[in-house]
Enzyme design. Structure first.
Site, PDB file in Angstrom:
ATOM      1  N   GLY A  61      -7.247  -9.092  -2.813  1.00 23.29           N
ATOM      2  CA  GLY A  61      -7.696  -9.674  -1.548  1.00 23.29           C
ATOM      3  C   GLY A  61      -8.996  -9.072  -1.040  1.00 23.29           C
TER       4      GLY A  61
ATOM      5  N   TYR B 293       1.438   7.087  -1.113  1.00 19.22           N
ATOM      6  CA  TYR B 293       0.237   6.331  -0.730  1.00 19.22           C
ATOM      7  C   TYR B 293      -0.616   7.138   0.257  1.00 19.22           C
ATOM      8  CZ  TYR B 293      -2.469   2.217   0.783  1.00 19.22           C
ATOM      9  OH  TYR B 293      -3.468   1.320   1.071  1.00 19.22           O
TER      10      TYR B 293
END
Ligand code: NAP
Length: 266
Positions: free
Chosen positions: A20, A174
């Protein structure tokens, strides 16, 4: 709104270019005049991105126009090195703009986080950025060219002055990888400034992409309620900032971490 041809002499390597944010960055840099080397783990997705750029060069590693697609796993040292070699062979010069956007999530609470999910996220999000940044910097320094390296971190990896991270539940892997990207990029900026190479991080907040489509709607609703601008961002919001950092309009900016969050966790 793009400034026409602000990047007309640039060659931009974008990793994660089939995703994206990477796709929006590729489109924006090309719109400003850059030749784009679009790389993704998914070679077909990288080729689809190149088809959107207005040039004809969609065959992998072989531009017939301004742009070319490449397949590579940035977490593998050999693949990252070969990627830079292929891009240089293809365009007869090293990329002057390098945007590391490849990234993954493997969310689990700490109490259940598997070693494999820890390792995978660190390998792509942190080691991948090390490998691409190093290979690109080596190519630029040995050719004596200036450059702009832009690494996509996350607001989740934000390190405050007290070295306290923002963090996020279910994302120990993350958050650690994205905080590491900020430290890596600032250290690289210190080392590479004398070579005319600027290094900056971009910290997106919550952006509408395939990555956030995996987040449960009730979590997105809760986060959106915390955003001062009251809505999630679009990939183009990140691309705007990357184009600025790629261009000479940011010529005296290095080591910065630019937040694109609608004010979240400011
Ligand atoms: P995305 O749509 O999932 O795009 C990520 C792209 O990276 C995918 O095309 C993916 O390919 C590719 N990729 C994964 N592993 C790779 C590897 N080893 N080598 C090369 N390419 C690889 O996600 P996105 O939202 O655009 O995210 C782009 C970057 O922004 C990531 O670094 C992400 O952490 C960061 N970010 C995103 C948000 C957000 O809200 N979306 C917020 C903060 C930061 P496959 O599809 O084949 O796996």
């Amino acid at each position: 709104m793009a400034s026409p041809l602000r990047l007309r002499s640039a060659l931009a390597l974008v990793t994660g270019a089939g995703g994206g944010i990477g796709r929006a960055i590729s489109v924006r840099l090309a719109a400003e005049g850059a030749a784009v080397a679009a790389c993704d783990l998914d070679g077909a997705a990288a080729r689809e991105t190149v088809q959107l750029l207005g040039g004809p060069g969609t065959e992998e590693g072989a531009p017939r126009g301004a742009h070319a697609a490449f397949q590579a796993d940035v977490s593998e040292a050999g693949a990252a090195r070969r990627l830079l070699e292929q891009v240089q062979a293809c365009f007869s010069r090293p990329p002057s703009v390098v945007v590391s956007c490849a990234g993954i999530t493997r969310d689990e609470f700490l109490l259940h986080m598997s070693e494999d999910n820890w390792d995978k996220v660190i390998a792509v999000n942190l080691k991948g950025i090390f490998l691409v940044t190093q290979a690109a910097a080596q190519a630029l320094v040995s050719s004596g060219c200036p450059g702009s390296i832009i690494n996509i971190s996350s607001i989740i990896g934000k390190v405050r002055l007290s070295w306290e991270e923002v963090g996020n539940m279910g994302q120990t892997n993350y958050a650690a990888s994205k905080a590491g990207v900020i430290g890596l990029t600032q250290s690289a900026a210190r080392e590479l400034g004398r070579h005319g190479i600027r290094c900056n991080s971009v910290l997106p907040g919550f952006i509408r992409t395939p990555m956030t489509q995996k987040v449960p709607q009730k979590v997105l609703d809760k986060v959106t309620g915390m955003i001062p601008m009251a809505h999630m961002g679009n990939p183009e919001d990140v691309a705007d900032v990357v184009a600025f950092l790629a261009s000479e309009d940011s010529g005296y900016i290095t080591g910065a971490s630019v937040e694109v969050t609608g004010g979240l966790f400011m």
